[in-house]
Design an enzyme around this catalytic site. Structure first.
Site, mmCIF file in Angstrom:
data_model
loop_
_atom_site.group_PDB
_atom_site.id
_atom_site.type_symbol
_atom_site.label_atom_id
_atom_site.label_comp_id
_atom_site.label_asym_id
_atom_site.label_seq_id
_atom_site.Cartn_x
_atom_site.Cartn_y
_atom_site.Cartn_z
ATOM 1 N N GLY A 1 29.799 76.658 34.362
ATOM 2 C CA GLY A 1 29.890 78.036 34.834
ATOM 3 C C GLY A 1 28.705 78.378 35.715
ATOM 4 O O GLY A 1 27.741 77.613 35.821
ATOM 5 N N ALA B 1 24.002 72.527 33.954
ATOM 6 C CA ALA B 1 23.886 72.264 35.388
ATOM 7 C C ALA B 1 22.436 72.395 35.841
ATOM 8 O O ALA B 1 21.915 71.539 36.567
ATOM 9 C CB ALA B 1 24.778 73.224 36.167
ATOM 10 N N GLN C 1 26.358 80.284 35.239
ATOM 11 C CA GLN C 1 25.124 80.354 34.455
ATOM 12 C C GLN C 1 24.952 79.134 33.548
ATOM 13 O O GLN C 1 24.321 79.208 32.498
ATOM 14 C CB GLN C 1 25.101 81.644 33.627
ATOM 15 N N SER C 2 25.459 78.007 33.997
ATOM 16 C CA SER C 2 25.411 76.796 33.178
ATOM 17 C C SER C 2 23.980 76.318 32.928
ATOM 18 O O SER C 2 23.240 75.997 33.861
ATOM 19 C CB SER C 2 26.199 75.680 33.869
ATOM 20 N N ASN C 3 23.614 76.232 31.644
ATOM 21 C CA ASN C 3 22.330 75.636 31.269
ATOM 22 C C ASN C 3 22.322 74.140 31.591
ATOM 23 O O ASN C 3 21.307 73.590 32.031
ATOM 24 C CB ASN C 3 22.072 75.820 29.775
#
Length: 331
Positions: A68, A74, A70-72
């Protein structure tokens, strides 16, 4: 299981949540996997240490992953890749022009190559899209390595087998024995690794309890089993035989409004825990999981439970886009 690179600050410390323990009349400890690093903070780096080593061993120069906006995971992938000289391409889910905040802000600061796709594309075509990116890189003389959502696959989950050793060392050092380990479940890999570590290093004695933050408990029970089966390919025969597919326990009912969506009760809980314990949870994973654990204990669901270890999997940056949802004017 030593075929990895070392990026994370390990072992992470364990501390007791004293006020909530007194309130609930049970000992709740928290393992601070949110402190594995800063740019690479959280649980994902334990998995990435194995995934990135495999990428390097295969001669890859670019990491490709998804999540997403706000992917941690990524954000951690980009930062970890930079540290070992690898580029990254992120495939991020969003249906609108995103605000430059939280993890997405860090992605930009790190210079990530970002491809936006819609929620529909993410649900139905993300693997195909990442494979196409890998093919395009190959045409340009580069070699890509695809890491699935959350690094939740067979090799990634090895990082949380090692996690069990840290728990065992702590128990021996302080003379306590945890009967329950609690973790948020968002893609299944962390739970799968802890479950395997329990089998290998903790004699299968712990109750490994997950709280799903999206989809359903049934969905993740099946996904965890598949990840475990894949992980067995990386273990020697002796260890592989010790791993079972039993006692996978995931509690549903705390997804709330949906993945990465927060309601007032969840945010108030995060706020109150921060004020009382000096520990800040994130709104996507740990906030929902701890909120679920708190409410299950209030219902007296775990009568035999005495010592709980809650895994703080990070995600602090995900709080910042939620700043306007907190009602700080409330008394």
């Amino acid at each position: 299981m030593e075929n990895k690179i070392s990026i994370a600050n390990l072992p992470t410390k364990i501390e007791k949540l004293k006020k909530i323990s007194r309130e609930l009349n049970v000992n709740i400890y928290i393992k601070r996997d949110d402190q594995t690093g800063t740019e690479i903070s959280g649980n994902k780096v334990r998995k990435l240490e194995y995934s990135i080593k495999e990428a390097i061993d295969n001669g890859c120069d670019t990491l490709i992953t998804c999540g997403g906006i706000q992917s941690n995971h990524a954000r951690s992938t980009v930062a970890a890749g930079i540290k070992v000289g690898l580029s990254s391409v992120l495939v991020l889910r969003t249906n609108e022009e995103p605000e430059v905040d939280g993890n997405y802000l860090i992605d930009q600061l790190l210079g990530a190559d970002i491809k936006f796709i819609t929620s529909d594309e993410y649900s139905n075509k993300r693997e195909e899209i990442m494979e196409n990116i890998k093919s395009e890189l190959l045409q340009n003389g580069r070699k890509g390595y695809i890491i699935p959502e959350g690094a939740s696959n067979g090799i990634g989950s090895l990082g949380y087998i090692e996690f069990a050793k840290e728990v065992l060392d702590y128990e021996k050092e302080v003379g306590i024995e945890f009967d329950t380990i609690v973790v948020a479940v968002g893609s299944g890999g962390t739970y799968a690794g802890i479950h395997m570590g329990n089998n290998l290093y903790l004699d299968g004695k712990k109750r490994i309890l997950g709280f799903n933050v999206c989809d359903t408990a049934e969905f993740f029970e099946e996904k965890v089993k598949n990840i475990i089966l894949e992980s067995k390919n990386y273990l020697n025969k002796e260890n592989s035989k010790k791993i079972n597919l039993e006692s996978i326990e995931i509690i549903d009912g705390y997804v709330g409004e949906g993945y990465a969506l927060s309601n007032e009760s969840e945010l108030d809980f995060i706020w109150n825990l921060a004020k009382n314990e000096g520990v800040i949870l994130d709104p996507v994973y740990t906030g929902k999981a701890m909120y679920g654990l708190y409410n299950e204990l209030k219902k007296n669901k775990f009568k035999e439970t005495k010592n709980i270890l809650f895994v703080h999997t990070g995600g602090l940056f995900g709080l910042f886009p939620k700043k306007n949802q907190f009602n700080f004017k409330k008394k």
